[in-house]
Structure formats: structure tokens, C-alpha cells
Design a protein around this motif. Structure first.
Motif, PDB file in Angstrom:
ATOM      1  N   VAL A 165      42.284  36.486  29.198  1.00 50.93           N
ATOM      2  CA  VAL A 165      42.198  37.906  29.532  1.00 50.93           C
ATOM      3  C   VAL A 165      41.776  38.043  30.995  1.00 50.93           C
ATOM      4  N   GLY A 166      42.555  38.783  31.766  1.00 51.96           N
ATOM      5  CA  GLY A 166      42.224  39.068  33.156  1.00 51.96           C
ATOM      6  C   GLY A 166      42.126  40.569  33.373  1.00 51.96           C
ATOM      7  N   HIS A 167      41.499  40.957  34.459  1.00 51.66           N
ATOM      8  CA  HIS A 167      41.273  42.376  34.723  1.00 51.66           C
ATOM      9  C   HIS A 167      41.604  42.672  36.191  1.00 51.66           C
ATOM     10  N   ILE A 168      42.515  43.598  36.409  1.00 56.49           N
ATOM     11  CA  ILE A 168      42.870  44.029  37.760  1.00 56.49           C
ATOM     12  C   ILE A 168      42.474  45.489  37.906  1.00 56.49           C
ATOM     13  N   LEU A 169      41.657  45.786  38.898  1.00 58.01           N
ATOM     14  CA  LEU A 169      41.221  47.147  39.161  1.00 58.01           C
ATOM     15  C   LEU A 169      41.957  47.631  40.404  1.00 58.01           C
ATOM     16  N   VAL A 170      42.905  48.554  40.201  1.00 56.20           N
ATOM     17  CA  VAL A 170      43.730  49.068  41.298  1.00 56.20           C
ATOM     18  C   VAL A 170      43.047  50.320  41.846  1.00 56.20           C
TER      19      VAL A 170
END
Length: 219
Positions: free
Chosen positions: A135-140
Motif C-alpha cells: 500500500v502506497g500513498h500519494i498526496l497531490v
């Protein structure tokens, strides 16, 4: 005219010289964790006045390594291209069903991998269709003013436009922390985040079905 010019230069300099500082402390079941645990958090400031985000931010990477996305949490600005290199000797996938930023780069082997551009602000949760535990998390972000806390949990946002805005501290396992303040006049912020969510949230594969037993198989 000369005095007016100098006054304008001084105002321009002070407009970008504001700072916001603080300390992030993580808690689990009401007990504080080690300061370095806060280093994965993202601290960002959204000025009340409109700000300009770079039209073509430099590309960044979220690597698949040892059956994990690295970095696990990746803050980027709108319009950033993220590449997903595979450094494992096995097949991986990267996909997301996040609103406005959904994607699927397919199954791929060891190598530089494919890239995805993120054109909408928001939170993108990234999964691998092969391995359930990845699981990865990208905050745009729609603001260029963001930073990560250091190994002591301290943060310092600098070169901010002076004025009102919203300070946010984000971590995937906690409810985001918000504060409305004035950059350049705010006191040091003491931020406390309680970790109440699982590191691997329940989720289906990209077809909306449960993962098979081999979803986390070894090499």
C-alpha cells in the motif's frame, strides 16, 4: 521614485519570508511514540490568497522494493509525473481507484517501470494487484508549501507568503490535523496525531474481488 522602488522590494521580500514551525507527536492508544515515527507525516500550508504551482514539476519516483512501495507516503504538486520502477525480481502492479486520479499501469517486471501524471489535487491510495500488503500513498497538493518533519518530529515551513491560510498535518493512519493561522505571526504549533487506522486497510484487487491466497507469495 527610488524610495518607492526600495519600498516595493522590501515588501516583496517580506511577502515571501514568513515561516511556520512546530512539532508533530504521534500517539498510539494514548501513548506517545518515538519522535522519528513522525517523519512520514506531510505538513503543508494553503494560503488564503491564490498561489502558483509550478506548471511542470520535476518527475519523482515511487519504487517497488522488497514488496513495498518506497517512499510509502509521497507528497507531490498537481501536474507531477510519478514513475514506478520495479527493483524486485518478481512481477508487480500499481493501481488506484481514487476519484479523479485513478490509474492502472499494468503488470510489469524489473526495470524502470511506467509513469502516471497526477492532474487533480487529492489523496491517491496505491495498491499492487499482485500483493495485498503493498500500500502506497500519494498526496497531490495544490500548494508548493509542504515539508516533512525531521527525526525529532520538528518541522519548519519557510519562504511562505505572509498572511492567513490553512495549516494541515497529514498521515495515512490518523485524522488530518487542521489549523487556520497567519503565516509570519503564528506561534510554534504543537501537533498531536492519534494513530487509529490500520497500516494495511481492507481492500479488494483492481477487479473489485478478494485477493487470492498467493497474493503475498514469496519470491
Amino acid at each position: 521614485m527610488r524610495s518607492l522602488l526600495w519600498a516595493g522590494l522590501l515588501l516583496a521580500g517580506s511577502a515571501g519570508a514568513a515561516t511556520i514551525e512546530g512539532q508533530v507527536t504521534l500517539y498510539l492508544d494514548g501513548k506517545p511514540l518515538r519522535p522519528e515515527e513522525a517523519a512520514e507525516a506531510v505538513v503543508y500550508f494553503r494560503p488564503a490568497a491564490a498561489v502558483t504551482v509550478p506548471a511542470a514539476p520535476p518527475p519523482v519516483e515511487m519504487v517497488t522494493l522488497r514488496k513495498q512501495f518506497s517512499p510509502r507516503i509521497l507528497p507531490v504538486t498537481v501536474g507531477t509525473e510519478v514513475r514506478f520502477p520495479n527493483q524486485d525480481p518478481i512481477l508487480h502492479n500499481a493501481f488506484s481507484t481514487s476519484k479523479d486520479n485513478g490509474f492502472d499501469i499494468g503488470l510489469y517486471g524489473q526495470g524502470e517501470g511506467k509513469a502516471q501524471r497526477f492532474d487533480h489535487p487529492g489523496y491517491v491510495r496505491v495498491y499492487c494487484n499482485v500483493h495485498h500488503s503493498m500500500v502506497g500513498h500519494i498526496l497531490v497538493l495544490d500548494t508548493p508549501y509542504f515539508v516533512r518533519p525531521d527525526a525529532q518530529g520538528r518541522f519548519r515551513l519557510k519562504d511562505l507568503p505572509a498572511g492567513k491560510g490553512d495549516l494541515v498535518v497529514w498521515l495515512d493512519r490518523a485524522t488530518p490535523w487542521h489549523a487556520q493561522l497567519v503565516a509570519g505571526k503564528a506561534e510554534a504549533q504543537a501537533v498531536k496525531l492519534e494513530l487509529a487506522q490500520k497500516k494495511i486497510p481492507p481492500h479488494m484487487n483492481k477487479f473489485g474481488k478478494p485477493y487470492g491466497r498467493s497474493g503475498d507469495g514469496g519470491y
